[in-house]
Design a protein around this motif. Sequence first.
Motif, mmCIF file in Angstrom:
data_model
loop_
_atom_site.group_PDB
_atom_site.id
_atom_site.type_symbol
_atom_site.label_atom_id
_atom_site.label_comp_id
_atom_site.label_asym_id
_atom_site.label_seq_id
_atom_site.Cartn_x
_atom_site.Cartn_y
_atom_site.Cartn_z
ATOM 1 N N GLN A 1 0.765 -1.139 0.021
ATOM 2 C CA GLN A 1 -0.198 -0.002 -0.009
ATOM 3 C C GLN A 1 0.771 1.293 0.047
ATOM 4 O O GLN A 1 0.296 2.290 -0.542
ATOM 5 C CB GLN A 1 -0.905 0.019 1.106
ATOM 6 N N THR B 1 1.570 1.630 -3.856
ATOM 7 C CA THR B 1 0.165 1.350 -4.569
ATOM 8 C C THR B 1 -0.904 2.400 -4.222
ATOM 9 O O THR B 1 -1.204 3.099 -5.284
ATOM 10 C CB THR B 1 -0.429 0.122 -4.483
ATOM 11 N N LEU B 2 -1.183 2.900 -3.036
ATOM 12 C CA LEU B 2 -2.267 3.740 -2.503
ATOM 13 C C LEU B 2 -1.972 5.317 -2.216
ATOM 14 O O LEU B 2 -2.548 5.904 -2.538
ATOM 15 C CB LEU B 2 -2.861 3.045 -1.399
ATOM 16 N N TYR B 3 -0.551 5.390 -1.374
ATOM 17 C CA TYR B 3 -0.177 6.571 -1.183
ATOM 18 C C TYR B 3 1.052 6.840 -1.166
ATOM 19 O O TYR B 3 1.816 7.354 -0.065
ATOM 20 C CB TYR B 3 -0.761 6.972 0.407
ATOM 21 N N ILE C 1 -4.352 -5.760 -4.513
ATOM 22 C CA ILE C 1 -4.820 -4.461 -4.541
ATOM 23 C C ILE C 1 -5.479 -4.095 -6.000
ATOM 24 O O ILE C 1 -4.701 -4.033 -6.787
ATOM 25 C CB ILE C 1 -3.930 -3.234 -3.959
ATOM 26 N N PRO D 1 -7.812 -1.150 -7.858
ATOM 27 C CA PRO D 1 -8.488 -0.041 -7.768
ATOM 28 C C PRO D 1 -10.344 -0.284 -8.080
ATOM 29 O O PRO D 1 -10.531 -0.986 -8.777
ATOM 30 C CB PRO D 1 -8.025 0.999 -8.989
ATOM 31 N N THR E 1 -4.590 6.638 -8.452
ATOM 32 C CA THR E 1 -3.711 6.991 -7.287
ATOM 33 C C THR E 1 -2.611 7.927 -7.816
ATOM 34 O O THR E 1 -2.663 7.903 -9.105
ATOM 35 C CB THR E 1 -3.281 6.106 -6.472
ATOM 36 N N SER F 1 -8.850 10.602 0.702
ATOM 37 C CA SER F 1 -7.859 10.535 -0.473
ATOM 38 C C SER F 1 -8.097 11.673 -1.488
ATOM 39 O O SER F 1 -7.143 12.359 -2.012
ATOM 40 C CB SER F 1 -7.696 9.345 -0.937
ATOM 41 N N SER G 1 -10.623 8.569 -7.487
ATOM 42 C CA SER G 1 -10.276 8.245 -5.870
ATOM 43 C C SER G 1 -11.466 7.798 -5.336
ATOM 44 O O SER G 1 -11.949 8.413 -4.321
ATOM 45 C CB SER G 1 -9.591 9.443 -5.360
ATOM 46 N N HIS H 1 -10.022 1.499 -3.128
ATOM 47 C CA HIS H 1 -9.285 0.062 -3.760
ATOM 48 C C HIS H 1 -10.075 -0.941 -2.856
ATOM 49 O O HIS H 1 -10.457 -1.035 -1.846
ATOM 50 C CB HIS H 1 -7.831 0.311 -3.447
#
Length: 332
Positions: A41, A44-46, A121, A123, A142, A162, A242, A245
């Motif tokens: 993550q 991938t996410l942030y 993960i 989206p 992202t 997010s 956004s 996920h």
Amino acid sequence: MGEYDIIVIGGGPVGLFGTFYAGLRDMKALLIDSQDELGGQLVTLYPEKMVYDVGGFAGIQAYELAQRLIEQAKMFSPDVRTKEWADVLQRTQDGIWVVKTDKGGEYKAKSVMIAAGIGKITPSRLGAKGEVDYEGKGVYYTVRRKKDFQDMRVLIVGGGDSAVDWALTLAPIAKSVTLIHRRDQFRAHERSVKEMFQVAKVYTWHELKEVRGDGTRVTQAVIFDNRTKEEKTLDVDAVIISIGHKGDLGNMTKWGLNMKGRDIVVNPKMETNLPGVYAVGDIASVEGAPKLALIAVGFGQAAVAASMAKKYIDPNASVFAGHSSEMDKFKK
């Protein structure tokens, strides 16, 4: 078919630290991750966000933290397989675990550490026309690097933390930032929402209908008011969707593990109900203990699991071998 002391399933921060700690205990390790890049993550996410609750850092960018964990994990030269999804877990008659992947990989190990986080993960997609066609060509889920949006006209879709955070983060560097949300209530921090209205054009009660482009890049987005159905066409260079996920556990629920919902139940030694199989991090639920989905907690769990695995495969080994500052002693 490789043979290892331990297979670590999941290349997020906890799996990376678990791989390092296994190496520190002189265990031959294989790390398997379903994503194309290690870090879970964090990347991938942030990747651009700051992480404040990891020991040793007053604050560190998520992507940088991932790179440091990757460097640490590779200290003892583990084998690494990315873009491979652990699909099957089986035990042979002689007690060896076999992990089979979706890419045809088949690996043997004496023990297994599951650090799969929320799973593979992916989206959440809107299903808007042109959305999939322009993924990676102006449609994103992202923000990997803020600089990629320099001087762009950016449309953000979403109303959670997010989405609002990206609007605030990109506003100083983008040419313009527009955010649409299907309601007029936001699931983000009130102060952040108030700041967002000052730096971005915001359309509430609006949704994305279509993404348009020239075949290679996004050029426009069609949005509509979900009350009146009135449409607007915006000239944009990038669309950031956004809306969350999803984590896919695949066939893990068929491995014979004792699970509670999406969590693998473990005891305080991080042992699952399967001998020689351990679970750590977000996917683990420790019996009798509160669940804290924190990287810092996962690090400790990984150290416990690796130490228990060392004892499992070598009954003469100590669970606690000493402090890492005494490296030579620690490997024994």
